[in-house]
Enzyme design. Structure first.
Site, short mmCIF file in Angstrom:
data_model
loop_
_atom_site.label_atom_id
_atom_site.label_comp_id
_atom_site.label_asym_id
_atom_site.label_seq_id
_atom_site.Cartn_x
_atom_site.Cartn_y
_atom_site.Cartn_z
N ASP A 1 0.84 -1.19 0.00
CA ASP A 1 0.00 0.00 0.00
C ASP A 1 0.88 1.24 0.00
O ASP A 1 1.88 1.31 0.73
CB ASP A 1 -0.89 0.04 1.24
CG ASP A 1 -1.94 -1.06 1.26
OD1 ASP A 1 -1.98 -1.86 0.30
OD2 ASP A 1 -2.70 -1.13 2.24
N HIS B 1 -6.19 2.32 -3.97
CA HIS B 1 -6.23 2.47 -2.52
C HIS B 1 -7.16 3.62 -2.16
O HIS B 1 -7.06 4.22 -1.09
CB HIS B 1 -4.83 2.72 -1.98
CG HIS B 1 -4.68 2.47 -0.50
ND1 HIS B 1 -5.40 1.51 0.18
CD2 HIS B 1 -3.89 3.06 0.43
CE1 HIS B 1 -5.06 1.52 1.46
NE2 HIS B 1 -4.15 2.46 1.64
N HIS C 1 -7.89 9.37 2.30
CA HIS C 1 -7.52 8.28 3.22
C HIS C 1 -8.36 8.40 4.49
O HIS C 1 -7.89 8.78 5.57
CB HIS C 1 -6.03 8.33 3.54
CG HIS C 1 -5.48 6.99 3.90
ND1 HIS C 1 -5.58 6.46 5.17
CD2 HIS C 1 -4.84 6.05 3.16
CE1 HIS C 1 -5.01 5.27 5.20
NE2 HIS C 1 -4.55 5.00 3.99
N HIS D 1 3.80 -2.32 3.16
CA HIS D 1 3.61 -0.93 2.80
C HIS D 1 4.86 -0.36 2.15
O HIS D 1 5.98 -0.80 2.44
CB HIS D 1 3.27 -0.08 4.03
CG HIS D 1 1.97 -0.46 4.68
ND1 HIS D 1 1.84 -1.55 5.51
CD2 HIS D 1 0.74 0.11 4.60
CE1 HIS D 1 0.58 -1.64 5.92
NE2 HIS D 1 -0.10 -0.65 5.38
#
Length: 267
Positions: A62, A114, A118, A208
């Site tokens: 990610d 993604h 966020h 990540h």
């Protein structure tokens, strides 16, 4: 003779954390008991892993901010001749780092979404969820020339509404069975141990490539070497999914509850 035990404050504190995590897990199962069949049978569900007897595993990364970590990770994958992995990119980051997006694409890696902002999508309205997914879709399609069809929600957060909206937009929601905890910077050895001891055929591993994760690029070569020693082959998430017609596990699966308890216990 009278006897007594002496408990340290640290042990008592850990016991309280573990007990609280167990209560939380039990509460989640109780609260969500009416939703389990909705997620796993009659509605779209998230994919945590794929049942297969083949020793296939998907490394996923990610990225939502920063530019220091992606290139070292790409270099490790190149040096180790791993040409199959999946990167989930947030659209704001992708717009400000088009060169890195291009490098990921040119290396042949799969690119998934993604999302846009966020934030936890389960807190948004259906229309806001649709806007977030669609905005990211447009940005990533323009940058890569390919329409993504896999999405990992920010923070891994979703509910049945998020799953339904994503499904309506042609997306599969991808979670993970093995969390490296690299985002906690728990130490290279601990990251390697978590991945290599929890890995199983059909596993999806969470890693990540954001700047906050300072040890992933150091742990990755060791992870790759050990998984290969165990006989694993690296594939993309899409290739993994193609091994089975599964629609994934229901939202509150045993793996996620177990991870919550382990995290509370400091494992």
């Amino acid at each position: 003779m009278n006897s007594f035990y002496v408990f340290s404050g640290k042990k008592i504190k850990r016991f309280i954390y573990i007990f609280a995590a167990v209560l939380l897990a039990a509460g989640v199962v109780y609260v969500e008991r009416g939703n389990i069949t909705v997620f796993s049978e009659s509605g779209p569900s998230a994919i945590y892993s794929v049942p297969t007897e083949k020793k296939l595993i998907a490394l996923t990364f990610d990225i939502s901010w920063g530019e220091k970590r992606p290139e070292p990770i790409l270099k490790v994958l190149e040096d180790k001749k791993v040409d199959k992995a999946t990167f989930f990119l947030s659209s704001p980051w992708s717009k400000t780092h088009p060169d890195i997006v291009t490098n990921i694409k040119n290396a042949g890696f799969e690119i998934g979404s993604h999302g846009h902002k966020h934030v936890n999508y389960s807190t948004l309205s259906n229309e806001e969820i649709r806007t977030q997914i669609s905005t990211a879709h447009t940005v990533l399609t323009e940058l890569t020339g390919t329409e993504p069809n896999l999405i990992r929600m920010p923070n891994g957060d979703f509910d049945k509404r998020v799953l339904q909206v994503a499904n309506d937009l042609g997306y599969k929601v991808i979670q993970w069975d093995t969390d490296s905890l690299d985002w906690k910077n728990i130490g290279v050895d601990n990251i390697v141990k978590r991945v290599t001891t929890k890995a199983h055929p059909g596993d999806i591993v969470l890693l990540h490539a954001s700047d906050s994760c300072k040890q992933t690029h150091e742990a990755l070569p060791l992870i790759i070497d050990e998984l290969r020693r165990q006989g694993y082959e690296f594939v993309t998430v899409s290739e993994l999914i193609s091994q089975s017609n599964t629609e994934g596990k229901e939202v509150r699966d045993s793996a996620s509850l177990s991870n919550a308890i382990e995290d509370a216990a400091g494992l």
